[in-house]
Design a protein around this motif. Structure first.
Motif, PDB file in Angstrom:
ATOM      1  N   UNK A 285     -10.368   0.333   3.661  1.00 32.58           N
ATOM      2  CA  UNK A 285     -10.967   0.731   2.717  1.00 32.58           C
ATOM      3  C   UNK A 285     -10.365   0.938   1.508  1.00 32.58           C
ATOM      4  N   UNK A 286      -8.869   0.945   1.590  1.00 32.15           N
ATOM      5  CA  UNK A 286      -8.094   1.046   0.336  1.00 32.15           C
ATOM      6  C   UNK A 286      -6.978   0.324   0.024  1.00 32.15           C
ATOM      7  N   UNK A 287      -6.825  -0.668   0.932  1.00 33.39           N
ATOM      8  CA  UNK A 287      -5.516  -1.673   0.912  1.00 33.39           C
ATOM      9  C   UNK A 287      -6.175  -2.982   1.232  1.00 33.39           C
ATOM     10  N   UNK A 288      -5.591  -4.047   0.395  1.00 32.03           N
ATOM     11  CA  UNK A 288      -5.881  -5.290   0.365  1.00 32.03           C
ATOM     12  C   UNK A 288      -5.103  -6.318   1.319  1.00 32.03           C
ATOM     13  N   UNK A 289      -3.889  -5.773   1.763  1.00 28.02           N
ATOM     14  CA  UNK A 289      -2.910  -6.753   2.360  1.00 28.02           C
ATOM     15  C   UNK A 289      -2.937  -6.301   4.016  1.00 28.02           C
ATOM     16  N   UNK A 290      -1.845  -6.878   4.529  1.00 25.11           N
ATOM     17  CA  UNK A 290      -1.791  -6.971   5.750  1.00 25.11           C
ATOM     18  C   UNK A 290      -1.577  -5.464   6.434  1.00 25.11           C
TER      19      UNK A 290
ATOM     20  N   UNK B 166       2.308  -5.577   2.690  1.00 23.94           N
ATOM     21  CA  UNK B 166       1.532  -5.165   3.782  1.00 23.94           C
ATOM     22  C   UNK B 166       2.193  -3.732   4.066  1.00 23.94           C
ATOM     23  N   UNK B 167       1.355  -2.864   4.944  1.00 23.58           N
ATOM     24  CA  UNK B 167       1.685  -1.715   5.197  1.00 23.58           C
ATOM     25  C   UNK B 167       1.948  -1.414   6.690  1.00 23.58           C
ATOM     26  N   UNK B 168       2.832  -0.738   6.960  1.00 27.61           N
ATOM     27  CA  UNK B 168       2.913  -0.580   8.537  1.00 27.61           C
ATOM     28  C   UNK B 168       2.913   0.933   8.866  1.00 27.61           C
ATOM     29  N   UNK B 169       1.969   1.324   9.766  1.00 24.85           N
ATOM     30  CA  UNK B 169       1.789   2.615  10.094  1.00 24.85           C
ATOM     31  C   UNK B 169       2.481   2.726  11.626  1.00 24.85           C
TER      32      UNK B 169
ATOM     33  N   UNK C 128       3.880   9.838   3.910  1.00 25.25           N
ATOM     34  CA  UNK C 128       2.896  10.245   5.015  1.00 25.25           C
ATOM     35  C   UNK C 128       1.656   9.100   4.836  1.00 25.25           C
ATOM     36  N   UNK C 129       1.155   8.783   5.736  1.00 30.78           N
ATOM     37  CA  UNK C 129      -0.180   7.950   5.797  1.00 30.78           C
ATOM     38  C   UNK C 129      -1.263   8.653   5.485  1.00 30.78           C
ATOM     39  N   UNK C 130      -1.990   8.581   4.251  1.00 29.99           N
ATOM     40  CA  UNK C 130      -2.919   9.463   3.708  1.00 29.99           C
ATOM     41  C   UNK C 130      -3.634   8.456   2.759  1.00 29.99           C
ATOM     42  N   UNK C 131      -4.845   8.556   2.418  1.00 33.52           N
ATOM     43  CA  UNK C 131      -5.758   7.801   1.499  1.00 33.52           C
ATOM     44  C   UNK C 131      -4.917   7.539   0.066  1.00 33.52           C
ATOM     45  N   UNK C 132      -4.347   8.754  -0.373  1.00 35.89           N
ATOM     46  CA  UNK C 132      -3.698   8.832  -1.417  1.00 35.89           C
ATOM     47  C   UNK C 132      -2.396   7.623  -1.514  1.00 35.89           C
ATOM     48  N   UNK C 133      -1.694   7.860  -0.659  1.00 32.80           N
ATOM     49  CA  UNK C 133      -0.473   6.961  -0.370  1.00 32.80           C
ATOM     50  C   UNK C 133      -0.704   5.664   0.092  1.00 32.80           C
ATOM     51  N   UNK C 134      -1.710   5.257   0.622  1.00 34.84           N
ATOM     52  CA  UNK C 134      -2.080   3.958   0.853  1.00 34.84           C
ATOM     53  C   UNK C 134      -2.841   3.456  -0.352  1.00 34.84           C
ATOM     54  N   UNK C 135      -3.424   4.157  -1.167  1.00 35.09           N
ATOM     55  CA  UNK C 135      -3.876   3.671  -2.609  1.00 35.09           C
ATOM     56  C   UNK C 135      -2.583   3.236  -3.544  1.00 35.09           C
ATOM     57  N   UNK C 136      -1.729   4.007  -3.313  1.00 36.52           N
ATOM     58  CA  UNK C 136      -0.537   3.954  -3.973  1.00 36.52           C
ATOM     59  C   UNK C 136       0.243   2.866  -3.847  1.00 36.52           C
TER      60      UNK C 136
END
Length: 299
Positions: free
Chosen positions: A162-167, A137-140, A121-129
């Motif tokens: 705020x929490x991910x540096x990639x695409x 990259x992340x895909x929502x 699930x897309x949360x601040x915690x999973x995005x930081x992970x």
């Protein structure tokens, strides 16, 4: 200035940050292939599906059903799970991304809602992970029946900035069980304003009623505001055979998309020669297809 992705060596690709990867895709002028792989299915002879996808011409690899809190890819053996993504990048020489689903608990569903793990699930915690694991990259987006909404996708984009540096790729391939427009100008503008680098849309020919005219409008809006567009075959039509893949690929290239995604339903049903290879050959010709397939990851 970066090398265009369709001509880049693995040693160049692995050094690219999010902005450089975006520019590299843009410079490839609509000839970039992204393969989505389910990580829970066994592949041939202890290989990962990602290695197979890379061998048949995928430029980028997107992991589906990957749990960021319990990192595991079928066919990949690591001593420490934290090294899973880094190891996969070394084996494939490709940028690796992850699907994270912005689930809306209040969504009005059209079908039975499925419950997924917190690590998906897309949360601040999973995005930081995802950042910690080394994803490029992340895909929502949403798998069928998970209750992902455009409202929550927009929220996830803002958190990722705020929490991910990639695409950052964002949008819906299909309804994900929710009664709302899959892709429209309003949601596209909101995703861009939130900070999405790539707008994800269903490929023309995959979702009923989504026309070439609508896609062209979205492409023009995205490009005007500095975003790219990725069309997606996320409706199991990747298992419909080479001719269907060819027809969808050509139609969406005409509409101006920057990259094309092919889903994971083909695995175990049809070989990647009829899916990834056919998509690659259609949108960029045999020379670039062979170049990506044959180019050693040690270059």
């Amino acid at each position: 200035m970066v090398t265009r992705l369709i001509s880049a060596n693995a040693s160049e690709i692995v050094k690219m940050n999010g902005d450089e990867l975006k520019q590299s895709i843009k410079a490839s002028e609509g000839r970039t292939v992204l393969s989505e792989n389910v990580v829970t299915e066994p592949a041939i002879d202890n290989l990962t599906t990602s290695e197979i996808a890379a061998a048949f011409g995928a430029d980028l690899i997107l992991l589906n059903l990957f749990d960021t809190f319990n990192p595991k890819v079928e066919g990949l053996h690591v001593d420490d799970p934290i090294d899973t993504v880094v190891r996969l990048k070394k084996l494939t020489g490709r940028p690796i991304g992850v699907n994270l689903e912005p689930v809306d608990e209040d969504a009005e569903m059209e079908s039975t809602k499925l419950t997924i793990s917190k690590g998906r699930t897309a949360t601040a915690e999973s995005i930081k992970k995802a950042e910690e694991l080394g994803f490029n990259f992340v895909c929502f987006t949403g798998n069928p029946g998970t209750g992902v909404t455009n409202k929550m996708i927009e929220k996830a984009i803002k958190v990722a900035k705020k929490n991910f540096s990639g695409l950052i790729i964002a949008g819906k391939m299909h309804g994900a069980g929710v009664d709302e427009p899959v892709a429209d100008e309003i949601s596209v503008r909101s995703f861009i304003e939130a900070g999405a680098d790539v707008i994800l849309v269903p490929a023309v020919g995959t979702v009923p009623g989504f026309t070439s005219e609508e896609l062209v409008k979205i492409v023009k809006i995205a490009h005007k505001h500095g975003a790219l567009v990725m069309s997606t075959i996320g409706t199991s039509q990747e298992s419909s055979g080479a001719q269907t893949v060819h027809d969808i690929a050509l139609q969406n290239k005409i509409c101006g998309v920057d990259m094309q995604h092919i889903g994971d339903a083909g695995w175990g049903v049809v070989p990647p020669t009829d899916t990834i290879f056919e998509l690659s050959k259609t949108i960029r010709g045999m020379n670039h297809t062979i170049s990506r397939m044959a180019r050693s990851i040690n270059r």
